[in-house]
Design an enzyme around this catalytic site. Structure first.
Site, PDB file in Angstrom:
ATOM      1  N   ASP A   1       0.862  -1.177   0.000  1.00 18.45           N
ATOM      2  CA  ASP A   1       0.000   0.000   0.000  1.00 18.45           C
ATOM      3  C   ASP A   1       0.900   1.229   0.000  1.00 18.45           C
ATOM      4  OD1 ASP A   1       1.024   0.234   2.480  1.00 18.45           O
ATOM      5  OD2 ASP A   1      -0.856   0.081   3.559  1.00 18.45           O
TER       6      ASP A   1
ATOM      7  N   ASP B   1      -8.338  -7.136  -0.137  1.00 15.61           N
ATOM      8  CA  ASP B   1      -7.441  -7.408   0.986  1.00 15.61           C
ATOM      9  C   ASP B   1      -8.184  -7.007   2.253  1.00 15.61           C
ATOM     10  OD1 ASP B   1      -6.973  -4.360   0.745  1.00 15.61           O
ATOM     11  OD2 ASP B   1      -5.926  -4.898   2.594  1.00 15.61           O
TER      12      ASP B   1
ATOM     13  N   CYS C   1     -12.851 -29.090   5.581  1.00 15.29           N
ATOM     14  CA  CYS C   1     -11.840 -28.077   5.241  1.00 15.29           C
ATOM     15  C   CYS C   1     -10.476 -28.741   5.153  1.00 15.29           C
ATOM     16  CB  CYS C   1     -11.838 -26.970   6.291  1.00 15.29           C
ATOM     17  SG  CYS C   1     -10.466 -25.803   6.108  1.00 15.29           S
TER      18      CYS C   1
ATOM     19  N   CYS D   1      -7.491 -27.183   5.353  1.00 12.30           N
ATOM     20  CA  CYS D   1      -6.399 -26.356   5.889  1.00 12.30           C
ATOM     21  C   CYS D   1      -5.587 -27.170   6.891  1.00 12.30           C
ATOM     22  CB  CYS D   1      -6.945 -25.088   6.529  1.00 12.30           C
ATOM     23  SG  CYS D   1      -7.434 -25.284   8.256  1.00 12.30           S
TER      24      CYS D   1
ATOM     25  N   CYS E   1      -7.520 -27.818  10.238  1.00 15.24           N
ATOM     26  CA  CYS E   1      -8.644 -28.767  10.169  1.00 15.24           C
ATOM     27  C   CYS E   1      -8.201 -30.184   9.825  1.00 15.24           C
ATOM     28  CB  CYS E   1      -9.678 -28.273   9.168  1.00 15.24           C
ATOM     29  SG  CYS E   1     -10.576 -26.815   9.774  1.00 15.24           S
TER      30      CYS E   1
ATOM     31  N   HIS F   1      -6.372 -21.236   9.388  1.00 11.28           N
ATOM     32  CA  HIS F   1      -7.699 -21.658   8.940  1.00 11.28           C
ATOM     33  C   HIS F   1      -8.441 -20.516   8.240  1.00 11.28           C
ATOM     34  CE1 HIS F   1     -11.662 -23.410   8.672  1.00 11.28           C
ATOM     35  NE2 HIS F   1     -12.107 -22.268   9.178  1.00 11.28           N
TER      36      HIS F   1
END
Lengths: 379, 379
Positions: A92, A274, A312, A314, A317, A343
């Site tokens: 940014d 974002d 999930c 991830c 998980c 997660h």
């Protein structure tokens, strides 16, 4: 320069695209994972980002200018080398942080005088300084230096501010072109995105969108939203502005937002997102599931052997139960935050993948309605 | 029960062995990685432990009894399932923590009355309670409940305490046998290690070693060291005791220590180690290298593009520079601690692997001398 953005498919106003960068192709719509200080809060590394499907990392110019300084990052070969991340990075402009974090702020035509929020040190940042810092950081995409206006603000203030932001954009463009042509510059193909402002005055937003569209920039952002306006005002503003921005460039909605916000913005033609929300929520044990957000610290999860979100993929998980992660929070183990941040970021990155597939398949509207129903969100 | 410990080779007094458990074979000498609350401090997960070469995880009975409680862990299927770690786990007896952390402690023949260090709650723990908690946790190896005596302590107190610890050991053994035969017990093959005490009174240590050797236990620990005595007193005590412990069982030196301490203890016949030192040091940015310990926050590392330790294959060294990790500490990013803890634990696990190879190869004494020279430690 060859064409960077390719529109692959439209489904309603939702756009499925590809954005080519020197650090690889970005599949859009995309969510950028926020690593303010060149690291994701919650002990998440650049290696982890690959595992959770992150395409673009976002770092903050203001923060990195203060620590470790952009000079140090440049000496270390730029952000990509420094944090060991070879995919695209967006920085940014520092504008938002100067306006939200810094103290004793004075805005002048040349730029902003302010005191560091860390040690009170006096600092000046204008369009040229922002470009120089971002050139030192050597991100893939630099953002133009703008004023992020508070909502609500008086119309005449917004009008004058937006005009100054346009003059600053001109200076950014000139400085970025100069920096990209210098011998010692790390990333000579650094891109520049302009930022649309105008608070929630639709005519000012539209005029500004038309004005900045005339600059030949690599992409366009809608800034100054999610700072106090209602969701309806936000969606109306996006709708007003999008059609006046170049359709052959990506459109980036800065700092937004919830999964539902993202679906709504995609359906209005936004490509880049974002937000600190998934990481921040994760650090507090608030985790996203296909049935809405849950607080993992809730007593009802004490003996729950299910993962945070059934099915999930991830790392949290695949390996740990709600009961275990709840225990880690109660015991103040850092691993608790790490697992929940992993997660939540995975959840966002996977949502974007599902959105892309839905646009590809021409069923985005159904997908959006279904998600809102599953999450218990009124569409 | 088939023979668990096999002595593969001796080099001087240093022992290279294998210890068979229901959760896999442990190659000894071994360092156990401390995960007090069923997680390694510094956001290190059980998945990470596999990556950094950990063979045995160690958790704390006292801490887990308070949070999340051993009842919860038992309902979740035991520690292995709870923290998703399928290799051996050793739990301490809670004794050390009762004596070092708990408040308002009263030692009686039946056990110890104390107040929780978290909420002041009154708790009683004796040999039977310790076994019951460890049986609920379902670790691979349980430790006997003992009194960890302060150094220095008067000889007559030590004498009486050691005798009580022996009586407690007898009760531990009976209770563990009973628990292992119960229908509902998760790990019916839970092993029990006895603990040698006696402060630094060599004759009391030796007598106690002889006494506990008569119990048919799965292994023997030397407890109550690294609590205030000099290194010389510690080494002398190890030397005195080791020869009176069964040579066909593993010997575990509890809570020790520095890399140099470990080399010295291995050379005196010790097989098992554990210590919070590598993780605690890591959280403060103190990292081990082949040239001794360094403080990663030192200003001289600001632009250092080398890894923490040249040639190290840990996840931190393979991916990040000293300059980046120093920045993360300065910026208070949790990732800093995680990377340094991963590095230090890897360093310890790798040291043990090198020690095993040195004993296998018959060059352990040369290896020890060389390491001490590299680390700048007087042997």
């Amino acid at each position: 320069m060859s064409k960077r953005y390719t529109l692959l498919k439209k489904d309603g106003e939702a756009r499925r695209g590809e954005f080519r960068t020197p650090h690889g192709v970005i599949q859009t719509p995309v969510f950028m994972n926020v690593g303010t200080l060149a690291a994701i809060k919650g002990a998440v590394s650049s290696m982890d980002l690959k595992e959770i499907g992150c395409q673009v990392e976002l770092s903050n110019t203001y923060h990195l200018h203060l620590r470790p300084t952009d000079t140090v990052v440049a000496k270390m070969g730029g952000l990509h080398k420094f944090m060991n991340w070879d995919r695209p990075i967006l920085t940014d402009s520092g504008g938002f942080q100067v306006f939200s974090l810094a103290q004793m702020r004075k805005i002048k035509e040349e730029g902003v005088y302010f005191n560091s929020h860390i040690d009170g040190k006096k600092i000046f940042m204008g369009p040229e300084e922002s470009m120089q810092i971002q050139s030192n950081l050597a991100s893939t995409i630099a953002m133009a230096f703008d004023e992020c206006i508070e909502i609500p603000s008086p119309r005449d203030y917004v009008e004058r501010s937006v005009e100054r932001t346009t003059r600053w954009l001109e200076r950014c463009k000139i400085e970025m072109d100069r920096l990209n042509s210098l011998e010692g510059t790390i990333n000579k193909e650094q891109m520049l995105f302009g930022i649309n402002q105008g608070a929630i005055f639709q005519d000012l937003r539209i005029n500004h969108a038309k004005t900045i569209s005339k600059f030949d920039l690599d992409g366009y952002a809608i800034g100054g939203l999610a700072v106090g306006e209602t969701h309806e005002e936000m969606y109306r503003t996006i709708e007003s502005v999008v059609e006046y921005l170049p359709q052959d460039k990506p459109i980036y909605l800065m700092g937004v937002g919830t999964p539902s916000n993202i679906l709504e913005a995609v359906s209005r033609g936004v490509d880049f997102f974002d937000c600190v929300l998934p990481a921040r929520n994760g650090r507090h044990g608030h985790v996203f599931t296909k049935h809405g957000k849950i607080n993992i610290m809730n007593a009802k999860f004490e003996l729950d052997s299910n993962p945070i979100d059934e099915g999930c993929q991830c790392p949290a998980c695949k390996n740990y139960s709600r009961a275990y992660i709840r225990h880690l929070f109660k015991a103040k183990e850092m691993l608790a935050m790490r697992l929940c941040v992993l997660h939540n970021l995975y959840f966002y990155n996977k949502l974007m993948e599902d959105i892309r597939n839905a646009i590809d398949g021409g069923y985005f509207q159904d997908f959006k309605a279904q998600k809102h129903e599953e999450w218990g969100v009124k569409a």
